[in-house]
Design an enzyme around this catalytic site. Structure first.
Site, mmCIF file in Angstrom:
data_model
loop_
_atom_site.group_PDB
_atom_site.id
_atom_site.type_symbol
_atom_site.label_atom_id
_atom_site.label_comp_id
_atom_site.label_asym_id
_atom_site.label_seq_id
_atom_site.Cartn_x
_atom_site.Cartn_y
_atom_site.Cartn_z
ATOM 1 N N THR A 327 0.841 -1.191 0.000
ATOM 2 C CA THR A 327 0.000 0.000 0.000
ATOM 3 C C THR A 327 0.880 1.246 0.000
ATOM 4 O OG1 THR A 327 -1.857 -1.078 1.114
ATOM 5 C CG2 THR A 327 -1.758 1.316 1.260
ATOM 6 N N PHE A 329 1.114 5.200 0.797
ATOM 7 C CA PHE A 329 0.534 6.232 1.647
ATOM 8 C C PHE A 329 1.139 7.583 1.278
ATOM 9 C CE2 PHE A 329 0.337 2.251 3.858
ATOM 10 C CZ PHE A 329 -0.878 2.254 4.512
#
Length: 431
Positions: A327, A329
């Protein structure tokens, strides 16, 4: 006066460079020697060696990062007194380093510079890995220096970092991965709350998820980037390992709870092992873990850290469908990151096209004609009128680059809306 300030800055920078060369060499030696201490003994020892100004907690975080990576494969049992000498010298040098960094910081902050400088941090990481001749891993050096920088900032100002909470979520982990443990963290209930906290000055920076390698974009974050005046200052890549967490064994689980993104990233595993079990989307992975701890037959999908934090048993590790589940960010704030150059910057912007034939081609030509490499383009409904779309674009380069400015000027001619979201260091996924 300016010449005196520049001389003072250079003297302290030279001192830091000298210290970093010694620290990298000592850290490389340290991973090759074993004095027979356990982790608790090492942490107590370095705190006892600490003359300041670094806090004991920061030094212990630095050594925790070092010990997490472990000793080198060929590490040898060594006289404890010798190992103590190496540790004492590392502690002394790191304290000397932050003293010089503090002098530089006071000069720069007096002239309006921000306390957090993502470009300078990227330069430090490149420097220390460039000094590394092994056997210590570059990733370990970066983890150590991230805590060094975090401790240095904390001595000047205890920055507040807002993140999509609650505590022990993946976003919390990403925030610490970027800023280190020495700053203050504030969990927020929603992505808009993160933006609001920073906009209102209650927090200095915010950390939000933006996209996952399996499930794609986080639309709430994209929408807030359009609406907010905050800039993207930095990006963080976090490898995601999901666990099935429950007080109940697998065969007794009647419901699985997590964020929609986490559920989607484990779709195949759930289909195979918990076929037909209802899946419930909740506000956060940590909230799912808390519920799983209170309710029999309820399982959560979250990190092992969340399971540890809330005292709930892990029933299965690594249940994500892809091993390379990562992921991305974003760090948002009022800081404008300075350019690194040499293709090491990334810029994000959002555009809306005019309603005419060839509008997208004309917009993309602004980049192609200047050799600007697009790393991402994604569409999103504008939410202003039906069938009207925004295009989110990431490309290599910095807002201040001349050819980027030329491209943006051309975009203005071919688009009804152009908004620069931020330029920031283009760190790789391996960081």
């Amino acid at each position: 006066m300016a010449d005196n300030i520049n001389t003072k800055l250079q003297l302290n920078r030279d001192a830091i460079d000298r210290i970093d060369r010694q620290v990298v060499e000592l850290l490389s030696e340290r991973v090759q020697i074993d004095g027979g201490y356990d982790e608790a003994q090492v942490l107590a020892k370095v705190a006892a060696f600490n003359p300041g100004p670094l806090s004991d907690a920061t030094l212990q975080a630095i050594y925790s990062a070092l010990m997490l990576a472990g000793l080198a494969p060929g590490a040898k049992a060594t006289d404890a007194a010798y190992v103590d000498g190496v540790d004492r010298r590392i502690v002394e040098l790191l304290n000397e380093r932050v003293t010089h960094a503090g002098v530089i910081g006071k000069i720069k902050h007096a002239n309006g510079a921000d306390y957090y400088d993502p470009t300078r941090e990227a330069q430090v990481m490149a420097k220390v890995t460039g000094l590394n001749r092994g056997p210590i891993a570059n990733a370990t050096l970066k983890a150590v220096y991230r805590e060094v920088i975090s401790g240095s900032i904390a001595l000047e100002k205890k920055l507040v970092i807002a993140y999509l909470g609650p505590e022990a979520t993946y976003t919390h982990q990403a925030a610490i991965r970027n800023f280190g443990v020495s700053l203050d963290y504030r969990a927020m209930k929603t992505i808009p709350d993160v933006f609001s906290e920073v906009e209102n000055g209650k927090a200095d920076y915010g950390v939000i998820p933006i996209e996952n390698s399996t499930e794609g974009a986080v639309f709430h974050s994209m929408d807030m980037l359009v609406e907010s005046d905050l800039h993207i200052c930095s990006q963080v890549y976090l490898p995601i390992e999901h666990c099935l967490i429950s007080q109940s064994p697998l065969y007794e689980i009647k419901e699985v709870r997590s964020k929609d993104q986490a559920l989607g990233q484990c779709r195949e595993w759930l289909q195979k092992h918990l076929h037909g079990v209802p899946q419930v989307d909740v506000v956060s992975t940590a909230d799912a873990v808390r519920t799983a701890g209170d309710c029999e037959g309820v399982a959560a999908i979250a990190s092992a850290l969340s399971a540890q934090r809330y005292g709930v048993k892990v029933q299965a590790h690594g249940i994500q469908d892809r091993d390379d589940n990562v992921t991305r960010f974003l760090v948002v704030g009022k800081t404008r990151a300075k350019p690194l150059g040499d293709g090491l910057d990334k810029t994000s912007l959002v555009i809306s096209l005019k309603d005419e034939v060839g509008a997208l081609v004309n917009a993309l030509r602004a980049f192609a004609n200047r050799g600007i490499n697009l790393s991402k383009i994604e569409s999103r409904p504008s939410r202003k009128k039906a069938w009207d779309y925004l295009f989110f674009i990431d490309f290599i380069g910095h807002y201040e680059d001349a050819h980027v400015q030329d491209a943006l000027n051309e975009l203005e001619l071919n688009c009804s809306f152009v908004k620069w979201l931020g330029s920031y260091p283009n760190v790789s996924r391996e960081e």
